[in-house]
Scaffold this active site. Structure first.
Site, PDB file in Angstrom:
ATOM      1  N   ARG A 228       9.794   5.690   1.970  1.00  0.00           N
ATOM      2  CA  ARG A 228       8.798   5.338   2.967  1.00  0.00           C
ATOM      3  C   ARG A 228       7.990   6.582   3.325  1.00  0.00           C
ATOM      4  O   ARG A 228       8.523   7.696   3.377  1.00  0.00           O
ATOM      5  CB  ARG A 228       9.454   4.776   4.234  1.00  0.00           C
ATOM      6  CG  ARG A 228      10.027   3.370   4.078  1.00  0.00           C
ATOM      7  CD  ARG A 228       8.929   2.337   3.933  1.00  0.00           C
ATOM      8  NE  ARG A 228       9.423   0.972   3.902  1.00  0.00           N
ATOM      9  CZ  ARG A 228       9.703   0.297   2.798  1.00  0.00           C
ATOM     10  NH1 ARG A 228       9.556   0.893   1.614  1.00  0.00           N
ATOM     11  NH2 ARG A 228      10.118  -0.957   2.851  1.00  0.00           N
ATOM     12  N   HIS A 276       1.999   3.065  -4.199  1.00  0.00           N
ATOM     13  CA  HIS A 276       3.147   2.257  -3.764  1.00  0.00           C
ATOM     14  C   HIS A 276       3.518   1.237  -4.851  1.00  0.00           C
ATOM     15  O   HIS A 276       3.621   0.031  -4.596  1.00  0.00           O
ATOM     16  CB  HIS A 276       2.847   1.542  -2.444  1.00  0.00           C
ATOM     17  CG  HIS A 276       4.105   1.193  -1.681  1.00  0.00           C
ATOM     18  ND1 HIS A 276       4.182   1.235  -0.305  1.00  0.00           N
ATOM     19  CD2 HIS A 276       5.336   0.804  -2.097  1.00  0.00           C
ATOM     20  CE1 HIS A 276       5.386   0.883   0.093  1.00  0.00           C
ATOM     21  NE2 HIS A 276       6.112   0.629  -0.981  1.00  0.00           N
TER      22      HIS A 276
END
Length: 313
Positions: A228, A276
């Site tokens: 993250r 991502h």
């Protein structure tokens, strides 16, 4: 009884999930929006969710399971209206774990063989062969040794890398050196040529990769963040790259996504930006995971991959 399918997604994404879930659970009744009546709310037995808007799971008196379609559940846990006494399961998708292992291997191999530097040479029309160290000469530290971290660690160890895995408590994975606690973390950071972050995001791990821990890394090491964006203090990483303390960073996740066009990471030559995409839940295999947990719920057998809310994962 019915199942509620709820998330922040396009109609096309929702319809794909629905089609695959219906194939696995052909006899179920599906609700695709928050209930509009008390009768609809009372009929919902389980909610299959992809980070729904806050409040979307409130007022469901017979809810028995919340099944996340994503591995990370931090956004769900931030919803103060989330029912507190309903089991919450996170997604553990074998296909996603395999994709993450492939991405981690690509990043470590590219760093070990100097391929990122070779790519930069192409832009300058330079022909210079990099050194070729052996995999066994490269030490890799995995931060986070859950199911995902364990799969990545095993994949790297199978390729001959000297792999250590760090977690708060001891975690035994075949072929991987286990480190834990503050002392183990300091030892691992000081020795690793590559540090790969796969920690869950909790209150304790937010900004885990700050100036102090980056400073504790081996001079000339590289950082790979596949977990993250909020794990990393971006300014502290940039300072370490600018000073030469770190060699390179490979980043798949960021504090703000999509990464703004004005962000310095786009133009920092020592940073490789991924959008991502290191590993995504694969609806084809994830639908089977959902079906198995629904069947366990109905039969009264143990639910899989339950979240320990007090720990955040």
């Amino acid at each position: 009884m019915s199942l509620l399918l709820l998330g922040r997604w396009s109609d096309a994404e929702r319809d794909r999930w629905l089609s695959l879930l219906q194939a696995e659970l052909p006899d179920e009744q599906w609700l695709l929006a928050p209930p509009s009546s008390p009768a609809e709310a009372a009929a919902v037995e389980a909610a299959i969710v992809a980070n729904p808007a806050p409040g979307g799971l409130a007022g469901l008196p017979n809810l028995r399971l919340i099944q996340s379609l994503w591995a990370g559940v931090e956004r769900l846990l931030q919803d103060v209206t989330l029912p507190v006494n309903v089991p919450l399961a996170r997604m553990v998708d074998p296909a996603m774990n395999e994709a993450m292992a492939q991405t981690a291997l690509w990043a470590v191999l590219s760093l070990q063989r100097g391929f990122f530097d070779v790519q930069a040479q192409q832009l300058r029309c330079e022909w210079q062969q990099p050194a070729q160290p052996r995999a066994a000469e490269w030490r890799v530290l995995l931060l986070g040794m859950g199911e995902l971290g364990g799969r990545v660690a095993q994949s790297l160890a199978a390729q001959g890398y000297a792999v250590s895995g760090w977690s708060r408590r001891p975690a035994q994975v075949g072929g991987v050196r286990s480190l834990h606690g503050d002392e183990g973390l300091a030892q691992g950071l000081a020795q690793a040529d590559v540090v790969i972050n796969l920690l869950p995001l909790t209150a304790q791990t937010r900004h885990f990769l700050d100036a102090s821990r980056i400073k504790a890394m081996k001079p000339g090491a590289s950082l790979v963040n596949l977990a993250r964006g909020a794990h990393l203090v971006e300014a502290d990483l940039l300072a370490a790259l600018d000073s030469g303390h770190l060699r390179r960073a490979v980043l798949d996740v960021f504090e703000q996504e999509p990464l703004p066009v004005e962000h310095v990471f786009w133009r920092q030559p020592q940073v490789t930006v991924l959008p991502h995409c290191a590993a995504q839940t694969d609806p084809r295999s994830a639908a089977a995971v959902v079906a198995a947990n629904l069947q366990a719920l109905r039969s009264g057998t143990a639910l899989q991959h339950l979240v320990r809310r007090e720990q955040g994962y």
